[in-house]
Design an enzyme around this catalytic site. Structure first.
Site, short mmCIF file in Angstrom:
data_model
loop_
_atom_site.label_atom_id
_atom_site.label_comp_id
_atom_site.label_asym_id
_atom_site.label_seq_id
_atom_site.Cartn_x
_atom_site.Cartn_y
_atom_site.Cartn_z
N ARG A 280 33.40 -40.56 40.46
CA ARG A 280 34.50 -40.92 39.58
C ARG A 280 34.13 -42.12 38.72
O ARG A 280 33.41 -43.01 39.17
CB ARG A 280 35.76 -41.24 40.41
CG ARG A 280 36.29 -40.05 41.20
CD ARG A 280 37.51 -40.43 42.01
NE ARG A 280 38.03 -39.29 42.76
CZ ARG A 280 37.62 -38.95 43.98
NH1 ARG A 280 36.69 -39.69 44.61
NH2 ARG A 280 38.11 -37.89 44.60
N LYS B 198 39.16 -42.90 46.44
CA LYS B 198 40.49 -42.33 46.26
C LYS B 198 41.03 -41.78 47.58
O LYS B 198 42.22 -41.94 47.88
CB LYS B 198 40.44 -41.23 45.21
CG LYS B 198 41.77 -40.56 44.94
CD LYS B 198 41.65 -39.50 43.86
CE LYS B 198 42.98 -38.82 43.59
NZ LYS B 198 42.88 -37.77 42.56
N HIS C 155 35.56 -38.60 33.23
CA HIS C 155 35.83 -37.90 34.48
C HIS C 155 35.33 -36.46 34.43
O HIS C 155 35.08 -35.83 35.46
CB HIS C 155 37.33 -37.92 34.77
CG HIS C 155 37.68 -37.66 36.19
ND1 HIS C 155 37.69 -36.41 36.75
CD2 HIS C 155 38.05 -38.52 37.19
CE1 HIS C 155 38.05 -36.49 38.03
NE2 HIS C 155 38.27 -37.75 38.31
N ARG D 100 32.28 -34.69 36.43
CA ARG D 100 32.44 -34.13 37.78
C ARG D 100 32.72 -32.63 37.70
O ARG D 100 32.20 -31.85 38.50
CB ARG D 100 33.59 -34.85 38.50
CG ARG D 100 33.24 -36.27 38.91
CD ARG D 100 34.44 -37.09 39.32
NE ARG D 100 35.18 -36.55 40.44
CZ ARG D 100 34.83 -36.66 41.71
NH1 ARG D 100 33.70 -37.28 42.03
NH2 ARG D 100 35.59 -36.16 42.67
N HIS E 68 35.58 -34.83 47.92
CA HIS E 68 36.86 -34.15 48.10
C HIS E 68 37.12 -33.95 49.58
O HIS E 68 36.19 -33.78 50.37
CB HIS E 68 36.86 -32.79 47.40
CG HIS E 68 36.93 -32.89 45.91
ND1 HIS E 68 36.64 -31.85 45.06
CD2 HIS E 68 37.27 -33.94 45.11
CE1 HIS E 68 36.79 -32.24 43.81
NE2 HIS E 68 37.18 -33.51 43.81
N TYR F 137 37.06 -28.21 61.40
CA TYR F 137 35.80 -27.52 61.66
C TYR F 137 34.74 -27.82 60.61
O TYR F 137 33.64 -27.30 60.67
CB TYR F 137 36.04 -26.01 61.71
CG TYR F 137 36.80 -25.57 62.94
CD1 TYR F 137 36.15 -25.38 64.17
CD2 TYR F 137 38.18 -25.40 62.90
CE1 TYR F 137 36.85 -25.00 65.29
CE2 TYR F 137 38.89 -25.02 64.03
CZ TYR F 137 38.22 -24.82 65.22
OH TYR F 137 38.93 -24.46 66.35
#
Length: 394
Positions: A242, A269, A332, A335, A359, A369
């Site tokens: 970012r 974030k 941005h 990304r 993320h 998992y």
């Protein structure tokens, strides 16, 4: 005739509240429940107004007359005694730290202690500044939903619908903090949820076509502005992090020998530590940057002071200077370029790509998992992406 203390003491309640006059506008309001309230009637701005003095016998007749004389003197001087009384109360509450501005400062201090990111703290400061301009000095218990809406409408009038919604949320956070602290009873922003224009969600512009991305990289190579800005844009493209994380990066987070950038959770974030593998191309840029900037802690300090990072607008402004409009490419957007082309290649585990972007899996079961960092694959992915960007140049 003027009232006496005995007369006031003997006033009895009736089915309806009634008034008993003293003199010069002073009277006693006898309420249905038996309470007796001293009030002063006066005219101001062409209208009849009432000034509440206090409840008998906590306030004696002598004290009430003295307060009435003071109020009459204010009226004669063109000062509304009721407004003056409210202002005096505001000053007292401000001294006790119960104004919106004071509570906002305490809320911001709490966020700092919680380790909120620099970007979050900056936005909180900005939103509180907007609110404080209109009602910062008011006691928080006197601030109403219409007052807040008036402030939000100013932001809306400029077409900044998203900012208006975020400002409402930030003001609400301060009120909820005040409620939790026992200072306020309610959050008036709750009533404003449907009062604002809903912003249209627009995805940040990004270039996802290889040749077009290559042309952008050529433009960045030839950027004639600050050399540090050129390097910042290149690192943004290579590392796919970012803009705020690049902008606020400090040298202590980088281990060039181990080839890793370790970003602490406080800056992220999603509030999780994040490690970024550094390919050869990033290492070379960092070494070049080190020669230009070895005095401060920030990789990209402000032009005004080494103690602060560059402005959040610097990287986007550089793209505009190169001729890329806001609906073509944003800082941005690198990304999205990385995510799209890495996924389309079919070479990489989607989870590795998601972890590279920091993320977090929204599905709680799946997240349980998918705890691995996919580090080895991410190292290879980082090398592949840096090479792809070089290939796009040709």
């Amino acid at each position: 005739m003027p009232l006496s203390d005995i007369q006031i003491r003997n006033l009895k309640p009736r089915e309806k509240s009634y008034k008993v006059s003293d003199f010069e506008g002073l009277f006693v309001l006898v309420k249905v429940n038996g309470s007796r309230l001293f009030q002063f009637k006066y005219r101001m701005y062409g209208k009849e107004r009432l000034y509440s003095i206090g409840v008998y016998p906590e306030v004696s007749l002598a004290q009430a007359r003295k307060a009435k004389d003071s109020a009459r003197a204010k009226v004669a001087a063109g000062i509304d005694p009721s407004e003056a009384k409210q202002e005096e109360r505001r000053i007292r509450l401000e001294a006790k730290g119960q104004t919106f501005a004071k509570i906002g400062e305490t809320f911001l201090a709490k966020q700092r202690k919680e380790g909120k990111s620099a970007a979050t703290l900056s936005k909180t400061e900005y939103h509180l500044k907007l609110a404080n301009q209109d009602f910062g000095r008011k006691p928080i218990t006197e601030i109403t939903a219409p007052m807040i809406l008036k402030t939000l409408r100013k932001v809306e009038a400029k077409g900044n619908y998203e900012t208006a919604h975020r400002l409402r949320a930030r003001i609400g956070s301060v009120f909820r903090y005040a409620v939790a602290s026992g200072i306020a009873e309610t959050d008036p922003t709750y009533a404003l949820r449907d009062a604002l224009i809903r912003p249209t969600r627009v995805h940040r512009a990004a270039i996802i076509e290889p040749k077009a991305l290559g042309r952008l990289m050529v433009e960045i190579d030839g950027f004639e502005g600050q050399a540090t800005t050129r390097i910042g844009l290149k690192l943004l493209a290579i590392l796919a992090q970012r803009p705020g994380e690049i902008r606020n990066a400090v040298w202590s987070e980088f281990d060039l020998e181990e080839r890793v950038w370790s970003i602490p959770a406080a800056k992220m974030k999603m509030r999780r530590d994040h490690n970024v593998p550094l390919p050869d191309q990033a290492i070379a840029l960092l070494e070049e940057l080190k020669l230009m900037n070895n005095r401060g802690e920030y990789l990209f300090p402000s032009l005004r002071t080494w103690t602060r990072p560059m402005s959040e607008n610097t990287l986007n402004a550089a793209l505009r200077r190169m001729g890329y409009a806001g609906d073509e490419m944003t800082a941005h957007g690198f990304r999205a370029s990385f995510s799209t082309l890495a996924n389309e290649s079919g070479l990489w585990n989607p989870d590795a790509i998601e972890r590279a972007l920091a993320h977090v899996e929204k599905n709680e079961v799946r997240r349980a998992y998918a705890r691995g960092e996919h580090w080895e694959e991410r190292v290879r992915l980082a090398d592949w992406w840096a090479i792809q960007l070089e290939k796009f140049l040709t």
